[in-house]
Design an enzyme around this catalytic site. Sequence first.
Site, PDB file in Angstrom:
ATOM      1  CG  ASP A  12      -2.034   0.984   1.137  1.00 16.96           C
ATOM      2  OD1 ASP A  12      -2.311   1.469   0.024  1.00 16.96           O
ATOM      3  OD2 ASP A  12      -2.631   1.301   2.174  1.00 16.96           O
ATOM      4  CG  HIS A  29       0.316   2.363  -9.361  1.00 18.27           C
ATOM      5  ND1 HIS A  29       0.026   1.808  -8.130  1.00 18.27           N
ATOM      6  CD2 HIS A  29      -0.775   3.101  -9.708  1.00 18.27           C
ATOM      7  CE1 HIS A  29      -1.192   2.196  -7.763  1.00 18.27           C
ATOM      8  NE2 HIS A  29      -1.685   2.987  -8.693  1.00 18.27           N
ATOM      9  CG  LEU A 122       9.870 -16.911  -4.418  1.00 19.76           C
ATOM     10  CD1 LEU A 122       9.548 -16.984  -2.921  1.00 19.76           C
ATOM     11  CD2 LEU A 122      10.483 -15.542  -4.724  1.00 19.76           C
TER      12      LEU A 122
HETATM   13  C1  FPP Z   1      -1.787   0.078  -3.444  1.00 18.50           C
HETATM   14  O1  FPP Z   1      -1.351   1.408  -3.383  1.00 18.50           O
HETATM   15  C2  FPP Z   1      -1.195  -0.577  -4.599  1.00 18.50           C
HETATM   16  C3  FPP Z   1      -1.895  -1.101  -5.633  1.00 18.50           C
HETATM   17  C4  FPP Z   1      -3.368  -1.076  -5.732  1.00 18.50           C
HETATM   18  C5  FPP Z   1      -1.200  -1.709  -6.766  1.00 18.50           C
HETATM   19  C6  FPP Z   1       0.022  -2.498  -6.453  1.00 18.50           C
HETATM   20  C7  FPP Z   1       0.888  -2.460  -7.640  1.00 18.50           C
HETATM   21  C8  FPP Z   1       2.253  -2.425  -7.602  1.00 18.50           C
HETATM   22  C9  FPP Z   1       3.045  -2.554  -6.394  1.00 18.50           C
HETATM   23  C10 FPP Z   1       3.031  -2.241  -8.848  1.00 18.50           C
HETATM   24  C11 FPP Z   1       2.639  -3.098  -9.915  1.00 18.50           C
HETATM   25  C12 FPP Z   1       2.864  -4.502  -9.602  1.00 18.50           C
HETATM   26  C13 FPP Z   1       2.788  -5.413 -10.533  1.00 18.50           C
HETATM   27  C14 FPP Z   1       3.021  -6.828 -10.176  1.00 18.50           C
HETATM   28  C15 FPP Z   1       2.508  -5.024 -11.904  1.00 18.50           C
HETATM   29  P1  FPP Z   1      -2.427   2.579  -3.514  1.00 18.50           P
HETATM   30  O2  FPP Z   1      -2.476   2.990  -4.933  1.00 18.50           O
HETATM   31  O3  FPP Z   1      -3.716   2.132  -2.910  1.00 18.50           O
HETATM   32  O4  FPP Z   1      -1.745   3.686  -2.656  1.00 18.50           O
HETATM   33  P2  FPP Z   1      -2.484   4.839  -1.834  1.00 18.50           P
HETATM   34  O5  FPP Z   1      -3.010   4.201  -0.577  1.00 18.50           O
HETATM   35  O6  FPP Z   1      -1.375   5.778  -1.573  1.00 18.50           O
HETATM   36  O7  FPP Z   1      -3.564   5.402  -2.704  1.00 18.50           O
END
Ligand code: FPP
Length: 224
Positions: A12, A29, A122
């Site tokens: 997150d 991201h 893994l």
């Molecule tokens: C949460 O942060 C993250 C996500 C919904 C996406 C996770 C994606 C990645 C770590 C990168 C891409 C990974 C792959 C495997 C392609 P948020 O956007 O909810 O953050 P916020 O709480 O600051 O809004």
Amino acid sequence: MNPLNHVAIIMDGNGRWGLKHKKSRNAGHKAGLNSVEKIIRASIKNNIKYLTLFAFSTENWKRPKKEINYLFNLLEIFLKNKINDLHKKNIKLKIIGIKNFSSKLNKLLIFSENKTKTNKKLQINLALNYGSKSELMNAFKQLQKTKKNLNEKNFIKYLQTRNIPDPDILIRTGNTHRLSNFLLWQIAYAEIFFVKKLWPDFNEKDYNKIIKKFKSIKRNFGNV
Ligand code: FPP
């Protein structure tokens, strides 16, 4: 010392990271993907056998279309560029969640799973369009159809994590203390670590600190 087989992570804070750095949520991201790669490497170093990453929840469809498209495009590029490398490193990729994306992405996901399915070093479980409640409901329904006894042993055969041991550790970055419909059954006895740092800032040192702490905890599993 506790054996460590399985780490699950709620990654997150990408969006906030992007905005904090005066960029876009999508830039967050992209930066988050670098942390994914770092943590994969660190998991191998620590001889962890299962790493489950929450990349997209069933609730994330509520986000702006532009952000959703960006995320899936990032995933597509990542798999196209890195699947050979993951395979060479003896890493198995498994998708948990419902694969109802574009037919192009669905095919790429199935191809990546098939290519790496016999790898042993893994296993990465990538949770995509995953929601724990719907996983549980689905498992109940399937078990009910078989008319087998409703018990834990039979039930877990219908979870998407069948054959995967439950997580020993759950990490959530981003300074938020909630589980967001992630692996609610499987984390019954996980040690939970909430981390203040946003996911793109989370690094190997932070990860190793958690692992060290985990190994020193006395896990009782209901005993004394
Ligand atoms: C949460 O942060 C993250 C996500 C919904 C996406 C996770 C994606 C990645 C770590 C990168 C891409 C990974 C792959 C495997 C392609 P948020 O956007 O909810 O953050 P916020 O709480 O600051 O809004």
